[in-house]
Scaffold this motif. Structure first.
Motif, PDB file in Angstrom:
ATOM      1  N   GLN A 251      -4.653  -4.949  -2.356  1.00 16.36           N
ATOM      2  CA  GLN A 251      -4.407  -4.595  -0.725  1.00 16.36           C
ATOM      3  C   GLN A 251      -5.396  -2.980   0.009  1.00 16.36           C
ATOM      4  O   GLN A 251      -4.628  -2.805  -0.529  1.00 16.36           O
ATOM      5  CB  GLN A 251      -2.994  -4.806  -0.361  1.00 16.36           C
ATOM      6  CG  GLN A 251      -2.010  -6.072  -0.235  1.00 16.36           C
ATOM      7  CD  GLN A 251      -3.105  -7.690  -0.168  1.00 16.36           C
ATOM      8  OE1 GLN A 251      -3.385  -7.404   1.380  1.00 16.36           O
ATOM      9  NE2 GLN A 251      -3.590  -8.572  -1.273  1.00 16.36           N
TER      10      GLN A 251
ATOM     11  N   ASN B 164      -4.474  -1.343   2.083  1.00  8.70           N
ATOM     12  CA  ASN B 164      -3.640  -0.400   2.467  1.00  8.70           C
ATOM     13  C   ASN B 164      -2.413   0.949   1.116  1.00  8.70           C
ATOM     14  O   ASN B 164      -2.313   1.571   1.211  1.00  8.70           O
ATOM     15  CB  ASN B 164      -2.117  -0.787   3.844  1.00  8.70           C
ATOM     16  CG  ASN B 164      -1.494  -1.973   3.039  1.00  8.70           C
ATOM     17  OD1 ASN B 164      -1.286  -2.322   1.491  1.00  8.70           O
ATOM     18  ND2 ASN B 164      -0.024  -2.383   2.973  1.00  8.70           N
ATOM     19  N   GLU B 165      -2.677  -0.115  -0.119  1.00  7.37           N
ATOM     20  CA  GLU B 165      -2.500   0.330  -1.365  1.00  7.37           C
ATOM     21  C   GLU B 165      -3.660   1.127  -2.171  1.00  7.37           C
ATOM     22  O   GLU B 165      -2.746   2.024  -2.623  1.00  7.37           O
ATOM     23  CB  GLU B 165      -2.009  -0.678  -2.437  1.00  7.37           C
ATOM     24  CG  GLU B 165      -2.633  -1.353  -3.077  1.00  7.37           C
ATOM     25  CD  GLU B 165      -1.984  -2.372  -3.574  1.00  7.37           C
ATOM     26  OE1 GLU B 165      -1.238  -2.566  -4.940  1.00  7.37           O
ATOM     27  OE2 GLU B 165      -2.994  -3.409  -3.322  1.00  7.37           O
TER      28      GLU B 165
ATOM     29  N   TRP C 292      -6.240   3.752  -0.428  1.00 11.77           N
ATOM     30  CA  TRP C 292      -6.967   4.686  -0.576  1.00 11.77           C
ATOM     31  C   TRP C 292      -5.373   5.995   0.491  1.00 11.77           C
ATOM     32  O   TRP C 292      -5.735   7.170   0.561  1.00 11.77           O
ATOM     33  CB  TRP C 292      -7.273   5.026   0.957  1.00 11.77           C
ATOM     34  CG  TRP C 292      -6.586   4.417   2.411  1.00 11.77           C
ATOM     35  CD1 TRP C 292      -6.746   2.560   2.906  1.00 11.77           C
ATOM     36  CD2 TRP C 292      -5.729   4.610   3.102  1.00 11.77           C
ATOM     37  NE1 TRP C 292      -5.882   2.292   3.420  1.00 11.77           N
ATOM     38  CE2 TRP C 292      -5.291   3.553   4.494  1.00 11.77           C
ATOM     39  CE3 TRP C 292      -4.922   6.147   2.796  1.00 11.77           C
ATOM     40  CZ2 TRP C 292      -4.962   4.557   4.981  1.00 11.77           C
ATOM     41  CZ3 TRP C 292      -5.144   6.660   5.083  1.00 11.77           C
ATOM     42  CH2 TRP C 292      -5.023   5.390   5.606  1.00 11.77           C
ATOM     43  N   GLN C 293      -4.534   5.859   0.014  1.00 12.05           N
ATOM     44  CA  GLN C 293      -3.272   6.510   0.406  1.00 12.05           C
ATOM     45  C   GLN C 293      -2.755   7.085  -1.037  1.00 12.05           C
ATOM     46  O   GLN C 293      -1.666   7.651  -0.799  1.00 12.05           O
ATOM     47  CB  GLN C 293      -2.278   5.514   0.903  1.00 12.05           C
ATOM     48  CG  GLN C 293      -2.098   5.069   2.568  1.00 12.05           C
ATOM     49  CD  GLN C 293      -1.002   4.073   2.770  1.00 12.05           C
ATOM     50  OE1 GLN C 293      -0.198   3.573   1.674  1.00 12.05           O
ATOM     51  NE2 GLN C 293      -0.916   3.610   4.290  1.00 12.05           N
TER      52      GLN C 293
ATOM     53  N   GLY D 236      -9.481   6.685   3.457  1.00 16.61           N
ATOM     54  CA  GLY D 236      -9.632   5.473   4.139  1.00 16.61           C
ATOM     55  C   GLY D 236     -11.419   5.035   4.626  1.00 16.61           C
ATOM     56  O   GLY D 236     -11.334   3.617   4.854  1.00 16.61           O
TER      57      GLY D 236
END
Length: 146
Positions: free
Chosen positions: A49, A51-52, A54-55, A74
């Motif tokens: 997914q 959101n998992e 680039w963080q 991001g």
């Protein structure tokens, strides 16, 4: 067959048979005997997914021992640093059909890899191409960012 399907088949043979990665045109046919094993192996995979990705920072390693740290941003860019000497290169990444596709240019070489998520661990599998030729089987490990 779709590129993702063929790459999953490459990884299946590499991770279950402990053989070197097969070139796509050298993949053995998946016979009925192996289908149940393939289905069980596929259950260990999942789609990434956005959101998992680039963080977090990532550690990328291959069986030859080359280790780097990746920082995926991001905006689709990335920075790569050799783990100990901190040699810096840049590249880009994108999420395509649940697979992280990475491209890094070093000198005259273009490295591309396709990263497939593992369901039960933060250690993921990848296939790397150097100048569009099969190059290496990789592991990418997600790390926590502070």
């Amino acid at each position: 067959m779709k590129k993702k399907t063929l790459q999953l088949l490459q990884l299946f043979y590499r991770e279950t048979e402990r053989v070197r990665l097969f070139e796509i045109n050298q993949l053995p046919p998946l016979d009925l005997e192996l289908q149940p094993a393939m289905n069980l192996w596929l259950e260990t995979k999942r789609n990434f997914q956005f959101n998992e990705i680039w963080q977090q920072n990532w550690i990328k390693t291959c069986s030859a021992g080359y280790i780097t740290e990746l920082r995926l941003h991001g905006d689709g860019t990335l920075d790569e640093y050799t783990l100990f000497t901190r040699l810096h290169t840049q590249g880009c990444w994108q999420l395509v059909d649940g697979v992280i596709e990475i491209e890094i240019i070093k000198d005259d070489n273009c490295y591309r890899c396709a990263v497939y998520a593992n369901r039960d661990t933060s250690i993921h599998s990848a296939i790397e191409y150097k100048n569009d030729e099969l190059h290496s089987y990789l592991k990418l490990i997600q790390t926590r960012s502070n």
